[in-house]
Every structure is written in C-alpha cells, then in structure tokens.
Design an enzyme around this catalytic site. Structure first.
Site, PDB file in Angstrom:
ATOM      1  N   GLU A  71       0.824  -1.217   0.000  1.00 52.95           N
ATOM      2  CA  GLU A  71       0.000   0.000   0.000  1.00 52.95           C
ATOM      3  C   GLU A  71       0.854   1.261   0.000  1.00 52.95           C
ATOM      4  O   GLU A  71       0.626   2.165  -0.807  1.00 52.95           O
ATOM      5  CB  GLU A  71      -0.923   0.012   1.233  1.00 52.95           C
ATOM      6  CG  GLU A  71      -1.714   1.304   1.329  1.00 52.95           C
ATOM      7  CD  GLU A  71      -2.710   1.350   2.474  1.00 52.95           C
ATOM      8  OE1 GLU A  71      -2.632   0.511   3.388  1.00 52.95           O
ATOM      9  OE2 GLU A  71      -3.561   2.250   2.429  1.00 52.95           O
ATOM     10  N   ASP A  91      -0.651  -4.966   3.185  1.00 55.95           N
ATOM     11  CA  ASP A  91      -1.240  -3.788   3.820  1.00 55.95           C
ATOM     12  C   ASP A  91      -0.618  -3.737   5.211  1.00 55.95           C
ATOM     13  O   ASP A  91      -0.962  -4.535   6.092  1.00 55.95           O
ATOM     14  CB  ASP A  91      -2.766  -3.924   3.896  1.00 55.95           C
ATOM     15  CG  ASP A  91      -3.425  -2.623   4.356  1.00 55.95           C
ATOM     16  OD1 ASP A  91      -2.725  -1.782   4.948  1.00 55.95           O
ATOM     17  OD2 ASP A  91      -4.631  -2.476   4.117  1.00 55.95           O
ATOM     18  N   ILE A  93      -0.731  -1.635   7.738  1.00 55.09           N
ATOM     19  CA  ILE A  93      -1.743  -1.423   8.789  1.00 55.09           C
ATOM     20  C   ILE A  93      -3.079  -1.310   8.077  1.00 55.09           C
ATOM     21  O   ILE A  93      -3.323  -0.340   7.347  1.00 55.09           O
ATOM     22  CB  ILE A  93      -1.493  -0.139   9.610  1.00 55.09           C
ATOM     23  CG1 ILE A  93      -0.167  -0.234  10.368  1.00 55.09           C
ATOM     24  CG2 ILE A  93      -2.645   0.087  10.587  1.00 55.09           C
ATOM     25  CD1 ILE A  93       0.103   0.930  11.314  1.00 55.09           C
ATOM     26  N   ASP A  94      -3.925  -2.299   8.247  1.00 52.96           N
ATOM     27  CA  ASP A  94      -5.286  -2.172   7.735  1.00 52.96           C
ATOM     28  C   ASP A  94      -6.130  -1.701   8.909  1.00 52.96           C
ATOM     29  O   ASP A  94      -6.250  -2.399   9.926  1.00 52.96           O
ATOM     30  CB  ASP A  94      -5.806  -3.495   7.165  1.00 52.96           C
ATOM     31  CG  ASP A  94      -7.103  -3.255   6.411  1.00 52.96           C
ATOM     32  OD1 ASP A  94      -7.189  -2.248   5.685  1.00 52.96           O
ATOM     33  OD2 ASP A  94      -8.033  -4.066   6.555  1.00 52.96           O
ATOM     34  N   THR A  96      -5.920   2.078   9.492  1.00 54.64           N
ATOM     35  CA  THR A  96      -5.063   3.183   9.951  1.00 54.64           C
ATOM     36  C   THR A  96      -5.866   4.208  10.754  1.00 54.64           C
ATOM     37  O   THR A  96      -5.375   4.736  11.755  1.00 54.64           O
ATOM     38  CB  THR A  96      -4.359   3.846   8.745  1.00 54.64           C
ATOM     39  OG1 THR A  96      -3.529   2.869   8.141  1.00 54.64           O
ATOM     40  CG2 THR A  96      -3.495   5.020   9.177  1.00 54.64           C
ATOM     41  N   ASP A 221      -6.048  -4.533   0.748  1.00 54.57           N
ATOM     42  CA  ASP A 221      -7.018  -4.739   1.825  1.00 54.57           C
ATOM     43  C   ASP A 221      -7.619  -6.145   1.757  1.00 54.57           C
ATOM     44  O   ASP A 221      -8.020  -6.709   2.774  1.00 54.57           O
ATOM     45  CB  ASP A 221      -8.178  -3.732   1.707  1.00 54.57           C
ATOM     46  CG  ASP A 221      -7.738  -2.291   1.852  1.00 54.57           C
ATOM     47  OD1 ASP A 221      -7.119  -1.972   2.871  1.00 54.57           O
ATOM     48  OD2 ASP A 221      -8.010  -1.484   0.933  1.00 54.57           O
TER      49      ASP A 221
HETATM   50  O1  LIG Z   1      -6.179   2.542   4.643  1.00 58.19           O
HETATM   51  P1  LIG Z   1      -6.296   1.275   5.432  1.00 58.19           P
HETATM   52  O2  LIG Z   1      -6.603   1.487   6.851  1.00 58.19           O
HETATM   53  O3  LIG Z   1      -5.175   0.338   5.152  1.00 58.19           O
HETATM   54  O4  LIG Z   1      -7.553   0.447   4.769  1.00 58.19           O
HETATM   55  C1  LIG Z   1      -8.898   0.892   4.820  1.00 58.19           C
HETATM   56  C2  LIG Z   1      -9.694   0.028   5.735  1.00 58.19           C
HETATM   57  O5  LIG Z   1      -9.666  -1.314   5.328  1.00 58.19           O
HETATM   58  C3  LIG Z   1     -11.130   0.491   5.759  1.00 58.19           C
HETATM   59  O6  LIG Z   1     -11.892  -0.360   6.542  1.00 58.19           O
HETATM   60  C4  LIG Z   1     -11.742   0.493   4.392  1.00 58.19           C
HETATM   61  O7  LIG Z   1     -13.014   1.070   4.448  1.00 58.19           O
HETATM   62  C5  LIG Z   1     -10.914   1.311   3.449  1.00 58.19           C
HETATM   63  O8  LIG Z   1     -11.487   1.168   2.145  1.00 58.19           O
HETATM   64  C6  LIG Z   1      -9.479   0.817   3.440  1.00 58.19           C
HETATM   65  O9  LIG Z   1      -8.722   1.631   2.576  1.00 58.19           O
HETATM   66 MG   LIG Z   2      -6.151  -1.240   4.278  1.00 59.76          MG
HETATM   67 MG   LIG Z   3      -3.213   0.279   5.299  1.00 60.51          MG
END
Ligand SMILES: O=P([O-])([O-])O[C@@H]1[C@H](O)[C@H](O)[C@@H](O)[C@H](O)[C@H]1O
Ligand SMILES: [Mg+2]
Ligand SMILES: [Mg+2]
Length: 282
Positions: A71, A91, A93-94, A96, A221
């Site tokens: 990412e 990813d 940190i999913d 963030t 994700d």
């Molecule tokens: O940016 P990130 O925290 O890695 O990833 C996000 C999270 O998964 C969030 O739940 C989702 O709604 C977003 O579409 C993603 O982009």
């Molecule tokens: Mg994510």
């Molecule tokens: Mg992320």
C-alpha cells in the site's frame, strides 16, 4: 506432499506477528504523527511506512526474485501490478484510522499470489493478538483453530459488515447510504463496521457476520483475507453479483452464494478506478 510455499507462509506469519507486536502495538503507546494521502481523511503514519519496509526487506533477503504490491509503496509511486510472478501483497496497517484513534481493530495483512491466484493469506489482528491464516486448499485458521463460515441461509437472520471508506465525494456518500438503507431494510439483524476490510472478512470467515461488502478498498485490503473467506467455506463475488475481481476494488464476501446475491440486489454499485488502471501500473 510437501507444500511448495510453506516456508514463505511461515515467514509471513513471523513477519506479520513481529511487526504487529513490536512496531504497531508499541507505537500505540506513543504520539502518532498523522499524514494524509488521497484526501484529508485518507490517513497514513510513519508506522504504516515502517511496517511495510520491515516486511518487504525481510522478504527480499529470503526471496530476492519475488515481487511486491505494498500500500505505502504504491502511494510513493511504485507500480501496482499483479503478474503471474510470486507477489507479496501487503497492507502494513489495515485500519489506519482505527490505529490513529486507538480504536482496537488494527491488522497487518500479507497475501501471496502466484499466477494471479492467492496461495496463502495472513492477517494479524494486533490488539486482539489473533493470527488468521489460510493456505489454498488447506483451510482457514485463527490461532491454529479451524474456521468455518456461518451456516445461516436466511438473510433476515444475518449481520452484515460494511465500511464507509475515505471517499467523501457526495455522490459516492449518497450511494453508500442508499445501499446501507436497502440492506438494513431487508431487514437484517444488524450492520457492523470493524474499520478494517481485512478484519471484516475474517469475521465472515469466523462465522460472526454473514457477509461483508464494500467498494473503494484496494487489492492490499482484500488479498490475504479473501482466501480466509473461501477456505472457511465462504464465497466472493462482485457487488453486482458477477465474478470477484481482485483488482476491481469491489467485493461481497459471504457465507454462501444466496446471501451474497441477495445483498448484491441492494447495493447501488459504482466503479472506482481499478488498482490496475494505467496510472497505477507504470
Ligand atoms: O487505509 P487502510 O486502513 O489500510 O484500509 C482501509 C480500511 O480497510 C477500511 O476499513 C476500508 O473502508 C478502506 O477502504 C481501506 O482503505
Ligand atoms: Mg487497508
Ligand atoms: Mg493500510
């Protein structure tokens, strides 16, 4: 038969757990400097970047020919190409936004594809200390315990997960609310948001929610958790009910096809710019 990718999967588990425990959890004790990417609500921190670099470096030392889709590397201008080559899809940190606010669902997600097919997926939920793993053809697990999707067939007895994403374009927001209204009015038992796509999908794999849908998230994700869902007996499809496409930024992950298709009927679909659109692939 020996598993060709077992070593790589072991490496992913060790790297995700190490990063989650030693970097993400430690960073939660300190002030987190927040930066933005595509919009003022699309957040990133130095921890996201650090975790991604740590994982990529450790993989490169062991597998120098493998490719990456990360990412934060893509945000920094690296191409987003899913080829037939062994590719680690990361990813760091999913969740963030959760991380920034201390909301306790934050995951490190590592998927691995060969010939555009996910071979294994690892999602480490850092604060819950849950290690979700799936190996193609060998099932899904949480901390070593097998996972199975819900057996529910009645959508009216279901809990559905979704997210609101970070696109605040009024038309997109209207579409999100229109879909949400329709899903709630089926009626379903409830709608939930964990704040991380990967953990929402792990909840489908675990049988706690019957389906998760979203438009606008990215391949990093979904990659790892998509295998968690199918290996736990669930299905993946596009938000209009057609075949799932990992690069399309649209997904329904469901416990079974009929609940997935029922949710698809309620979604006001739009087409986000694909992850493999030319601007991302050069
Ligand atoms: O940016 P990130 O925290 O890695 O990833 C996000 C999270 O998964 C969030 O739940 C989702 O709604 C977003 O579409 C993603 O982009
Ligand atoms: Mg994510
Ligand atoms: Mg992320």
């Amino acid at each position: 038969m020996a598993d060709l990718w077992q070593d790589a999967m072991d490496h992913a588990v060790t790297a995700a757990r190490g990063a989650g425990r030693q970097v993400v959890r430690e960073a939660l004790r300190e002030d987190r400097k927040v930066m933005t990417k595509s919009s003022s609500v699309d957040l990133v921190t130095q921890t996201d970047q650090k975790v991604e670099q740590l994982i990529i470096q450790s993989v490169k030392e062991k597998y120098p020919t493998h490719r990456f889709i990360g990412e934060e590397s893509v945000a920094a201008g690296e191409p987003c190409v899913l080829s037939d080559e062994p590719t680690w899809i990361i990813d760091p940190i999913d969740g963030t936004t959760n991380f920034v606010h201390g909301f306790p669902f934050v995951a490190v997600s590592v998927g691995f594809s060969v010939n555009r097919q996910i071979e294994f997926g690892v999602v480490y939920s850092c604060l819950e200390d849950k290690m979700f793993t799936a190996r193609r053809g060998r099932g899904s697990f949480c901390n070593g315990q097998p996972l199975q999707v819900s057996a529910q067939t009645d959508v009216g007895q279901s809990v559905i997960a979704t997210e609101f994403g970070s696109n605040r374009d009024p038309e997109v927001v209207d579409g999100i609310f229109s879909s949400l209204r329709n899903v709630l009015a089926i009626p379903v038992h409830g709608v939930r948001s964990a704040g991380t796509a990967a953990i929402n999908m792990c909840l489908v794999a675990s049988g706690c929610v019957e389906a998760y849908y979203e438009m606008g998230m990215h391949v990093w994700d979904l990659a790892a958790a998509s295998l968690l869902v199918t290996e736990a007996g669930g299905v993946l499809m596009d938000v209009e009910g057609g075949p799932f496409d990992l690069m399309s930024r649209r997904v329904i992950a469901a416990n079974n096809r009929s609940i997935g298709q029922r949710i698809a009927r309620e979604i006001r679909a739009y087409a986000p710019v694909r992850d493999d659109a030319p601007a991302h692939t050069q």
